[in-house]
Design a protein around this motif. Structure first.
Motif, PDB file in Angstrom:
ATOM      1  N   ASP A   1       0.850  -1.187   0.000  1.00 16.23           N
ATOM      2  CA  ASP A   1       0.000   0.000   0.000  1.00 16.23           C
ATOM      3  C   ASP A   1       0.890   1.242   0.000  1.00 16.23           C
ATOM      4  O   ASP A   1       1.417   1.652   1.035  1.00 16.23           O
TER       5      ASP A   1
ATOM      6  N   THR B   1       1.621   4.458 -10.352  1.00 19.61           N
ATOM      7  CA  THR B   1       0.427   4.721 -11.169  1.00 19.61           C
ATOM      8  C   THR B   1      -0.503   3.515 -11.222  1.00 19.61           C
ATOM      9  O   THR B   1      -1.540   3.563 -11.887  1.00 19.61           O
TER      10      THR B   1
ATOM     11  N   GLU C   1      -3.205   1.615 -10.007  1.00 23.54           N
ATOM     12  CA  GLU C   1      -4.400   1.575  -9.174  1.00 23.54           C
ATOM     13  C   GLU C   1      -5.596   1.363 -10.088  1.00 23.54           C
ATOM     14  O   GLU C   1      -5.530   1.626 -11.289  1.00 23.54           O
TER      15      GLU C   1
ATOM     16  N   LYS D   1      -8.496   1.724 -12.400  1.00 18.90           N
ATOM     17  CA  LYS D   1      -8.887   2.870 -13.210  1.00 18.90           C
ATOM     18  C   LYS D   1     -10.186   2.555 -13.944  1.00 18.90           C
ATOM     19  O   LYS D   1     -10.657   1.429 -13.947  1.00 18.90           O
TER      20      LYS D   1
ATOM     21  N   MET E   1      -1.257  -3.816  -5.650  1.00 19.47           N
ATOM     22  CA  MET E   1      -1.985  -2.757  -6.341  1.00 19.47           C
ATOM     23  C   MET E   1      -2.049  -3.001  -7.845  1.00 19.47           C
ATOM     24  O   MET E   1      -3.098  -2.836  -8.467  1.00 19.47           O
ATOM     25  N   SER E   2      -0.930  -3.385  -8.451  1.00 20.97           N
ATOM     26  CA  SER E   2      -0.915  -3.587  -9.897  1.00 20.97           C
ATOM     27  C   SER E   2      -1.802  -4.766 -10.295  1.00 20.97           C
ATOM     28  O   SER E   2      -2.487  -4.732 -11.326  1.00 20.97           O
TER      29      SER E   2
ATOM     30  N   GLN F   1      -4.380  -5.859  -8.476  1.00 22.62           N
ATOM     31  CA  GLN F   1      -5.757  -5.408  -8.240  1.00 22.62           C
ATOM     32  C   GLN F   1      -6.323  -4.742  -9.484  1.00 22.62           C
ATOM     33  O   GLN F   1      -7.458  -5.014  -9.897  1.00 22.62           O
ATOM     34  N   ALA F   2      -5.535  -3.854 -10.076  1.00 24.39           N
ATOM     35  CA  ALA F   2      -5.996  -3.137 -11.268  1.00 24.39           C
ATOM     36  C   ALA F   2      -6.305  -4.111 -12.402  1.00 24.39           C
ATOM     37  O   ALA F   2      -7.307  -3.963 -13.120  1.00 24.39           O
TER      38      ALA F   2
ATOM     39  N   ASP G   1     -11.912  -1.896   0.342  1.00 28.46           N
ATOM     40  CA  ASP G   1     -11.067  -0.984  -0.423  1.00 28.46           C
ATOM     41  C   ASP G   1     -11.972  -0.122  -1.300  1.00 28.46           C
ATOM     42  O   ASP G   1     -12.445  -0.552  -2.350  1.00 28.46           O
TER      43      ASP G   1
ATOM     44  N   ARG H   1     -11.357   2.423  -3.132  1.00 29.04           N
ATOM     45  CA  ARG H   1     -10.858   2.778  -4.460  1.00 29.04           C
ATOM     46  C   ARG H   1     -11.268   1.726  -5.488  1.00 29.04           C
ATOM     47  O   ARG H   1     -11.600   2.041  -6.630  1.00 29.04           O
ATOM     48  N   VAL H   2     -11.250   0.469  -5.065  1.00 25.82           N
ATOM     49  CA  VAL H   2     -11.658  -0.622  -5.945  1.00 25.82           C
ATOM     50  C   VAL H   2     -13.156  -0.563  -6.198  1.00 25.82           C
ATOM     51  O   VAL H   2     -13.630  -0.739  -7.326  1.00 25.82           O
TER      52      VAL H   2
ATOM     53  N   GLU I   1      -3.050  11.923   0.659  1.00 28.41           N
ATOM     54  CA  GLU I   1      -1.937  11.021   0.903  1.00 28.41           C
ATOM     55  C   GLU I   1      -0.703  11.741   1.421  1.00 28.41           C
ATOM     56  O   GLU I   1       0.237  11.106   1.894  1.00 28.41           O
TER      57      GLU I   1
END
Length: 547
Positions: free
Chosen positions: A215, A257, A259, A261, A457-458, A460-461, A484, A486-487, A532
């Motif tokens: 994270d 970068t 995350e 999208k 993170m990568s 997850q995207a 999460d 953001r997800v 952040e």
């Protein structure tokens, strides 16, 4: 003249021996850590972060060979004798692991597990030990610590178990704390509490911290320096601000970068409702006394109404224990509940197990942990085809393998790998296997229960892109559970916020995210989307204190 660093790692390499061959997991890694400072090791799974940390305290698995130097207070931990190692490990260097349920002994009380560490390193006297245990539990924020002494790990929440792990790590006032993904399995508000707790305790004890995480938001707010690892090497290191604001290595730039999208698929209000529940209740009885009479209920789900349309995603968010997963299991008729449940236009809440069986192919679930949800004794082909053998027994072996191959291809995996076993795949690949297992029967409704929380993170995207693509091609209805946000924001068109078994807010996701009306929702979002560059917000800490 500057003082020597507390921890000085030079040219550390770790190799694993497999059948006469050696595989390099850590390749000439060097870094240093000063007293009272925090250094973060970041990188994707398999980059060598945890192996590097474990080598410092000589906790590597069998077959691992470490070389180089890992000097702690001037002593090389890789060559120190066993007596010297025992004097340091667990006393001057301690660790907090990712999953407290696998680190805590389920058969021992909380008091017994903390007391064991104190006694192992010299503390004597039952009353003195107990007093220190109570003091430690109080320091890490366990409410009414005296009453918790006899509790077992399963009787505590995820956040409380992690606090117990921190208490154990701090029992002997260490000089260095190694925290290996200490917040990954926790919801956002508990994450904020744990990070705030670690910051406060670091200041109190003046200890250094080696913080391992994927994270990057936590690293930005919490660490002084950062080392970025890729394939066993450190590709970039320096002060957090300089590395994050002006990364030089392509891999660091890609990580920063990486995350989820894109926007969720817009919900069509005229699309048919695939799965719905009205005023759904799941109450678990509390029994006491000699006659085991019901004295109260745990209201896990208390009057929740939800509808999921074809081709749309309903996101369900809330803290651990809010009832998210219980709601999903009830809608799949995997646990008992009260209230109407409608699936594909028919009431299913009164159906028997036998009557439900034909409907099972149209409802599937993808679980949180790709490591625990796949049988290690079955090949990928057997795992993905398991539902086919039950629901379509008329298929031949060749026909099943052909369908499995298509499902694997659709999930982004090479069909040539179907005869391999789960341990031969990365975390992201295992989750793709779990998704292939869910879609192989061509369901109409899929429950996604924290499908990305254990992933980098990568990765997850990538999984979110895959899920969105599958939904678009198959018009799948998703009930998406996650802590999460953001997800959730990238996948869900409609949002439900749950607390204590009830819905406290719901509506179109864009509307709820942009203008939350409920205080709890605002605090939840503050914990997930805070700036952040700022320190950990205290909103989430106050949130739990009010409960």
């Amino acid at each position: 003249m500057t003082s020597a660093p507390l921890l000085d790692v030079r040219d550390l390499s770790v190799a694993f021996r497999h059948g006469g061959k050696q595989t390099l997991a850590v390749d000439h890694v060097s870094f240093s850590l000063e007293r009272g400072k925090t250094l973060a090791l970041v990188g994707e799974s398999g980059s060598g972060k945890s192996i590097s940390a474990l080598s410092i305290v000589r906790l590597l698995p069998p077959g691992a060979i470490a070389s180089g130097e890992a000097r702690f207070a001037g002593q090389n931990m890789l060559t120190i004798d066993d007596n010297g190692l025992r004097a340091i490990r667990g006393a001057r260097i301690t660790m907090v692991f990712q999953e407290p349920m696998t680190s805590l002994n389920p058969l021992h009380t909380i008091e017994g597990q903390i007391a064991e560490i104190l006694e192992l390193h010299g503390m004597r006297g039952r009353e003195a030990v107990r007093a220190r245990v109570v003091e430690l539990l109080g320091e890490v924020g366990i409410p009414d610590p005296q009453a918790r002494l006899g509790a077992y790990p399963h009787q505590l929440s995820g956040g409380q178990r992690q606090r117990v792990m921190i208490a154990m790590a701090l029992a002997n006032k260490p000089d260095l704390l190694i925290a290996d993904e200490p917040t990954t399995a926790l919801d956002v508000t508990v994450q904020a509490q744990i990070i705030a707790l670690l910051e406060r305790l670091q200041q109190t004890y003046g200890m250094a911290m080696l913080f391992i995480t994927h994270d990057l938001g936590l690293v930005r707010r919490f660490a002084d320096t950062v080392c970025v690892m890729q394939k066993g090497r450190i590709v970039e290191q320096g002060e957090v601000a300089s590395v994050f604001n002006a990364p030089t290595h392509p891999y660091t730039k890609a990580l920063l970068t990486a995350e989820p999208k894109g926007a969720p698929i817009v919900e069509d209000e005229n699309a048919p409702v695939v799965a719905a529940a009205e005023q759904l209740r799941v109450w678990f009885p509390i029994r006491r006394g000699f006659m085991r009479r019901i004295v109260d209920y745990v209201k896990a789900v208390d009057g929740v109404t939800v509808a999921v349309r074809e081709g749309a995603t309903v996101g369900v968010v809330g803290e651990s224990g809010s009832g998210k997963t219980t709601l999903a299991l009830a809608m799949l008729r995997l646990i008992r509940s009260e209230g109407p449940i409608v699936f594909l236009g028919q009431r299913i809440d009164g159906k028997s197990v036998k009557e439900m069986r034909p409907l099972r192919r149209d409802m599937q679930i993808v679980f949180q942990d790709p490591y625990g949800s796949l049988s290690p004794r079955m090949s990928v082909a057997e795992i993905v085809a398991e539902g086919l053998t039950v629901q379509r027994p008329e298929l031949t072996l060749d026909q099943r393998r052909e369908i499995v191959a298509r499902a694997l291809m659709e999930s982004g995996l090479d069909p040539e790998t179907m005869d391999r076993y789960p341990h031969e795949f990365s975390g992201g690949q295992r989750q793709r296997i779990a998704i292939a297992r869910a879609i192989v029967l061509e369901p109409k409704f899929v429950v996604l229960d924290e499908p990305t929380s254990a992933l980098d993170m990568s990765v997850q995207a990538q999984i979110i892109d895959l899920l969105r693509d599958l939904q678009r091609r198959r018009s799948l209805a998703y009930l998406f559970i996650s802590h999460d946000l953001r997800v959730v924001k990238a996948l869900a068109a409609h949002l439900i916020v749950m607390r204590h078994g009830k819905v406290v807010e719901e509506g179109p996701a864009t509307q709820v995210f942009s203008a939350p009306k409920n205080d709890y929702t605002r605090a939840l979002f503050a914990a997930a989307f805070r700036n952040e560059a700022e320190p950990v917000s205290s909103n989430s800490v106050r949130l739990r204190e009010q409960d």
